[in-house]
Design an enzyme around this catalytic site. Structure first.
Site, PDB file in Angstrom:
ATOM      1  N   LYS A 465       0.858  -1.182   0.000  1.00  0.00           N
ATOM      2  CA  LYS A 465       0.000   0.000   0.000  1.00  0.00           C
ATOM      3  C   LYS A 465       0.897   1.237   0.000  1.00  0.00           C
ATOM      4  CE  LYS A 465      -4.016   1.801   2.573  1.00  0.00           C
ATOM      5  NZ  LYS A 465      -4.857   1.535   3.769  1.00  0.00           N
ATOM      6  N   ASP A 559     -15.575   1.635  10.565  1.00  0.00           N
ATOM      7  CA  ASP A 559     -15.729   1.721   9.106  1.00  0.00           C
ATOM      8  C   ASP A 559     -16.111   0.373   8.511  1.00  0.00           C
ATOM      9  OD1 ASP A 559     -15.826   3.119   6.751  1.00  0.00           O
ATOM     10  OD2 ASP A 559     -13.671   3.066   6.372  1.00  0.00           O
TER      11      ASP A 559
END
Length: 720
Positions: A465, A559
């Protein structure tokens, strides 16, 4: 002056007649014209002294680098290496064939360029103003200690051009005064070579300055000032104990570099005083204690043993006290004369403990440590500074093997060269960007790109990432990225993604995570169609176990949605993306910020009544609904309409959902957080009546069969 220019890319050599004082920037324009290097960005390197490569920097004349007709100047075009790993459309191939690179066509004027320009021109007040602005817009970066690919820092430029006020300002900002450039200059050497007496005065007043530092070609500052016959500078250096008997790379001491009688007299007096002082002073003492090794992301914090080896002139680091006592080899050894800077640092952003930090910097790596007691930290700083100066001043043959390659810098570094992440994992392997081969791009978002990568030395596949620090700062999201690393490094659960490594460059943060070949759950639903009840209960069960683990650590996820749940190669879920997660949340300490994805927010978050673990329980309802229907539970033409639907809790269930599924969704999505079931109550719900929770945690239940990412199903799974 005739020079030989070589361009490997075109297999072409060219002999140019140029004046000795031509600026490198003008020389590059001439070379660009001769080789027809339109638009492509390039650097110039000179190969001297048995293939040693130095970077020719734009700001200086050719004569500054002391080249001979036998030296070769090579053109290094850059901008293509990073493109090789990315998929290209036919347009990019077409542009490449025309000679137009996709990157570096319009190089941006970076904050570092602004600072360096001020240092070159002596614009003191503008520099102060720019630094203040940059620290507000780039709070996570130490701009004054950053360098370009040639390793020249703002201090090097200020010393070369002789801007005393700027030199004083940079020293007060605690920059690294001992940094060595690619072409082997320290700031003090530049000031001495150029004869800037006032700059030298400011530098020698700084306690971290290594006045006897010698680089590969230059000798010490005393050698240079004697060679240039700058008597005032020689006096200043000798007053600060510049050592007379050190030999330069050509084997000469300071006496042999000058014919100036006044300087020779000064050197003779200093040599006698230094000889007397050497016998009166005590030898270096050994020093050894336990400290904690740390890094910017708190990854792999651990206790280690640091040792000053006074006999060999080494700073050794051992993985544990037992390894030191067993006389095992140290996991890291640094030649003490190679240490450029030792400084105290403030506590990290998320550290509220009694921890006192110090950094040890060389040309290649910066190691960061802390202790629980400030006097011990200060003692380490003082001892290492004294040791570095001692071994530089008392250099002799017994340190020869340890001084091999003294003060070397990486000649082929580039602007965005990844920095080494410290601390290393327990096996002492240093992992950075170059440790991985990029296979393909597998996703992108607002702040960066995700790649599938392969680790070079073991062949294992990971997901990398890559997050743009500049974009994160512009959107005020950098603290969330650091918080994500801090939280993930303490997690260890079969259904939560693992953070294996974390490191950074000047522009990007890199996280090395588990690679999940099936992608996210949203993609699985889109490919495969809605799940039957058995499949939905399996994946919801693994998600509940992951939440149970997080809540046991007082971590709120905040989330929950299908796109944040990945599916690994074996078909198990991996809860990912902890950017909005929050620690130390409870009934008496709720999270008050409005964080999450609009369609999945609970009513109390919308109304800013405080968010607790019950909000994560609420998120299981929209998740189960989307798994079993294939579309979100709340929809609307805009965000406000979605919010109104959430507040009113108008849920329309399709007829194929079972009574147990409807009851579970309704109960977890209660408007009142206190009426929602706990995780233990959820486990006993009839929706999970056939699920063995312990077997699920142990991965003894066969996962559902899923289609790979490149296949799609025309079938819709319906309950039998």
């Amino acid at each position: 002056m005739r020079i030989l220019v070589k361009y490997a890319g075109k297999r072409k050599r060219l002999i140019l007649d140029v004046i000795e004082n031509i600026q490198i920037s003008e020389l590059k324009k001439l070379i660009q014209k001769e080789f027809k290097l339109f638009i492509v960005q390039f650097r110039l390197y000179a190969f001297i002294a048995t293939d040693f490569k130095i970077l020719l920097t734009d700001s200086f004349p050719l004569s500054f680098f002391n080249l001979t007709p036998h030296d070769i100047i090579e053109i290094d075009a850059y901008g293509y290496k990073s493109l090789a790993n990315r998929k290209k459309c036919h347009y990019s191939t077409y542009l490449d064939n025309l000679g137009y690179p996709l990157k570096y066509t319009h190089p941006e004027f970076s904050p570092l360029d602004i600072i360096i320009e001020c240092c070159k021109k002596g614009q003191y007040f503008e520099l102060c103003e720019q630094v203040e602005k940059l620290y507000q817009t780039h709070p996570g970066e130490d701009m004054l200690n950053m360098t370009h690919s040639n390793q020249w820092s703002p201090l090097h430029y200020a010393c070369y051009y002789g801007h005393t006020q700027i030199v004083r300002y940079l020293i007060e900002m605690h920059v690294n005064v001992n940094r060595v450039t690619v072409d082997e200059w320290t700031a003090l050497q530049l000031a001495c070579f150029q004869g800037h007496t006032q700059c030298v005065l400011k530098l020698v007043q700084y306690k971290n300055l290594q006045i006897n530092k010698m680089t590969k070609f230059r000798g010490t500052a005393l050698h240079l000032s004697c060679e240039r016959n700058f008597i005032e500078i020689v006096k200043i250096l000798l007053d600060k104990d510049a050592y007379v008997s050190i030999k330069d790379p050509n084997g000469k001491i300071a006496f042999e570099t000058t014919n100036n009688r006044d300087i020779l007299n000064l050197l003779a007096i200093a040599a006698g005083n230094q000889e007397l002082k050497k016998y009166s002073e005590n030898e270096m003492e050994p020093f050894l204690t336990e400290v904690f090794l740390t890094g910017i992301f708190f990854i792999h914090d651990r206790q280690v043993v640091l040792q000053i080896d006074e006999e060999k002139g080494l700073l050794n680091r051992y993985g544990s006290k037992e390894k030191f006592q067993d006389k095992e080899k140290p996991e890291l050894s640094i030649s003490i004369p190679e240490i450029q800077d030792v400084r105290e640092e403030g506590s990290w952003l998320f550290s509220g403990k009694e921890e006192y930090y110090f950094a040890v910097e060389t040309s290649k790596i910066t190691s960061k440590y802390y202790t629980k007691h400030r006097p011990l930290t200060l003692e380490w700083i003082e001892r290492l500074q004294k040791a570095a100066n001692y071994f530089l001043a008392n250099y002799n043959e017994r340190f020869n093997s340890n001084r091999d390659g003294l003060n070397r810098t990486v000649a082929d570094s580039v602007e965005d060269k990844p920095t080494v992440n410290e601390p290393a994992p327990v096996n002492t392997e240093i992992v950075n960007y170059d440790s991985f081969d990029i296979c393909e791009e597998i996703g992108s978002g607002s702040f960066g790109i995700v790649y599938r990568v392969q680790k070079k030395n073991e062949g294992k596949i990971y997901a990398m990432k890559s997050l743009s620090k500049r974009t994160l700062e512009q959107h005020k999201q950098l603290k969330y990225a650091i918080s994500e690393c801090k939280i993930m490094k303490q997690l260890n659960h079969p259904f939560i993604i693992t953070l294996h490594y974390a490191f950074q460059t000047s522009k990007y943060l890199y996280l090395i995570l588990d690679y999940c070949s099936y992608g996210d759950l949203l993609g699985v639903i889109n490919r495969q169609g809605r799940f039957n009840e058995k499949t939905a209960s399996y994946y919801l069960g693994e998600t509940i176990l992951a939440l149970e683990y997080l809540h046991s650590l007082n971590i709120l996820y905040r989330d929950m949605k299908p796109s944040n749940i990945l599916v690994d190669t074996d078909g198990h879920i991996k809860l990912a993306d902890f950017g909005l997660a929050k620690e130390n949340v409870g009934a008496n300490n709720p999270a008050m910020s409005m964080a999450g994805t609009p369609a999945y927010l609970p009513p109390e978050t919308l109304d800013r009544r405080g968010t607790t673990a019950a909000a994560d329980i609420y998120g299981l309802g929209p998740l189960l609904y989307e798994m079993m229907t294939g579309h979100p539970i709340f929809a609307g033409q805009d965000t406000m309409q979605i919010y109104n639907n959430i507040r009113q809790s108008r849920i329309t269930f399709p007829p194929y959902l079972s009574i147990y599924a409807k009851d579970l969704i309704t109960s977890v999505m209660s408007k009142n957080p206190e009426r929602r079931p706990t995780i233990n109550q959820l486990k006993r719900h009839m929706f999970f009546k056939k699920l063995n929770w312990q077997a699920l945690l142990d991965k003894r239940i066969q996962p559902p069969k899923l289609l790979p990412k490149n296949e799609e199903s025309e079938a819709i799974f319906i309950d039998e």
